[in-house]
Design a protein around this motif. Structure first.
Motif, PDB file in Angstrom:
ATOM      1  N   ASP A   1       0.805  -1.233   0.131  1.00  0.00           N
ATOM      2  CA  ASP A   1       0.109  -0.008   0.146  1.00  0.00           C
ATOM      3  C   ASP A   1       0.904   1.383  -0.036  1.00  0.00           C
ATOM      4  O   ASP A   1       0.304   2.220  -0.319  1.00  0.00           O
ATOM      5  CB  ASP A   1      -0.866  -0.119   1.268  1.00  0.00           C
ATOM      6  N   GLN A   2       2.069   1.155   0.307  1.00  0.00           N
ATOM      7  CA  GLN A   2       2.973   2.459   0.591  1.00  0.00           C
ATOM      8  C   GLN A   2       3.428   2.703  -0.921  1.00  0.00           C
ATOM      9  O   GLN A   2       4.087   3.857  -1.149  1.00  0.00           O
ATOM     10  CB  GLN A   2       4.119   2.179   1.444  1.00  0.00           C
ATOM     11  N   SER A   3       3.276   1.839  -1.873  1.00  0.00           N
ATOM     12  CA  SER A   3       3.954   2.080  -3.067  1.00  0.00           C
ATOM     13  C   SER A   3       3.101   2.781  -4.193  1.00  0.00           C
ATOM     14  O   SER A   3       3.335   3.564  -5.086  1.00  0.00           O
ATOM     15  CB  SER A   3       4.307   0.637  -3.864  1.00  0.00           C
TER      16      SER A   3
ATOM     17  N   ALA B   1       7.238   7.980  -3.931  1.00  0.00           N
ATOM     18  CA  ALA B   1       8.942   8.023  -4.154  1.00  0.00           C
ATOM     19  C   ALA B   1       9.445   6.756  -3.366  1.00  0.00           C
ATOM     20  O   ALA B   1      10.234   6.240  -3.799  1.00  0.00           O
ATOM     21  CB  ALA B   1       9.139   9.265  -3.121  1.00  0.00           C
ATOM     22  N   PHE B   2       8.660   6.325  -2.120  1.00  0.00           N
ATOM     23  CA  PHE B   2       8.831   4.778  -1.634  1.00  0.00           C
ATOM     24  C   PHE B   2       9.289   3.844  -2.815  1.00  0.00           C
ATOM     25  O   PHE B   2      10.006   3.094  -2.833  1.00  0.00           O
ATOM     26  CB  PHE B   2       7.891   4.425  -0.559  1.00  0.00           C
ATOM     27  N   PHE B   3       8.323   3.698  -3.639  1.00  0.00           N
ATOM     28  CA  PHE B   3       8.256   2.758  -4.734  1.00  0.00           C
ATOM     29  C   PHE B   3       9.288   2.683  -5.730  1.00  0.00           C
ATOM     30  O   PHE B   3      10.212   2.043  -5.987  1.00  0.00           O
ATOM     31  CB  PHE B   3       6.884   2.786  -5.641  1.00  0.00           C
ATOM     32  N   VAL B   4       9.680   4.324  -6.159  1.00  0.00           N
ATOM     33  CA  VAL B   4      10.485   4.625  -7.171  1.00  0.00           C
ATOM     34  C   VAL B   4      11.985   4.282  -6.424  1.00  0.00           C
ATOM     35  O   VAL B   4      12.675   3.591  -7.222  1.00  0.00           O
ATOM     36  CB  VAL B   4      10.479   6.192  -7.760  1.00  0.00           C
ATOM     37  N   VAL B   5      12.278   4.683  -5.251  1.00  0.00           N
ATOM     38  CA  VAL B   5      13.833   4.446  -4.713  1.00  0.00           C
ATOM     39  C   VAL B   5      13.687   2.868  -4.610  1.00  0.00           C
ATOM     40  O   VAL B   5      14.889   2.683  -4.789  1.00  0.00           O
ATOM     41  CB  VAL B   5      13.553   5.239  -3.489  1.00  0.00           C
TER      42      VAL B   5
END
Length: 77
Positions: free
Chosen positions: A31-33, A42-46
Motif C-alpha cells: 500500500d505504501q507504493s 517516492a518509496f516505490f521509485v527508490v
C-alpha cells in the motif's frame, strides 16, 4: 579464480535474483507504493531503483562466477 570462489559468485548471483524478485513482488503489492489515484510513490521509485541495481550487480557477479567455473573446467580437461 578457485572453484570455490567461482561457485560462491555464481550462488550469490542466483540468490540475488531470487531475493530481489520476491522483494519487487512485495513492493508492487504494498500500500505504501501507490497513491490513492494509482501513481507511484517516492518509496516505490527508490526501492525499484535499488532492486534494478541489485539485479544488474547480481547478474554481473553471477556471470563472473559462471565464467570462472567454465575456465576452471577447460584447464582441467
Amino acid at each position: 579464480m578457485s572453484r570455490r570462489v567461482a561457485l560462491f559468485l555464481l550462488a550469490f548471483g542466483v540468490w540475488s535474483w531470487i531475493i530481489w524478485i520476491t522483494f519487487v513482488k512485495n513492493l508492487w503489492a504494498s500500500d505504501q507504493s501507490w497513491t490513492p489515484d494509482g501513481s507511484a510513490t517516492a518509496f516505490f521509485v527508490v526501492h525499484l531503483i535499488l532492486a534494478i541495481v541489485s539485479f544488474v550487480l547480481g547478474t554481473i557477479i553471477g556471470v563472473i562466477g559462471w565464467r570462472g567455473l567454465r575456465a576452471k573446467q577447460k584447464t582441467n580437461a
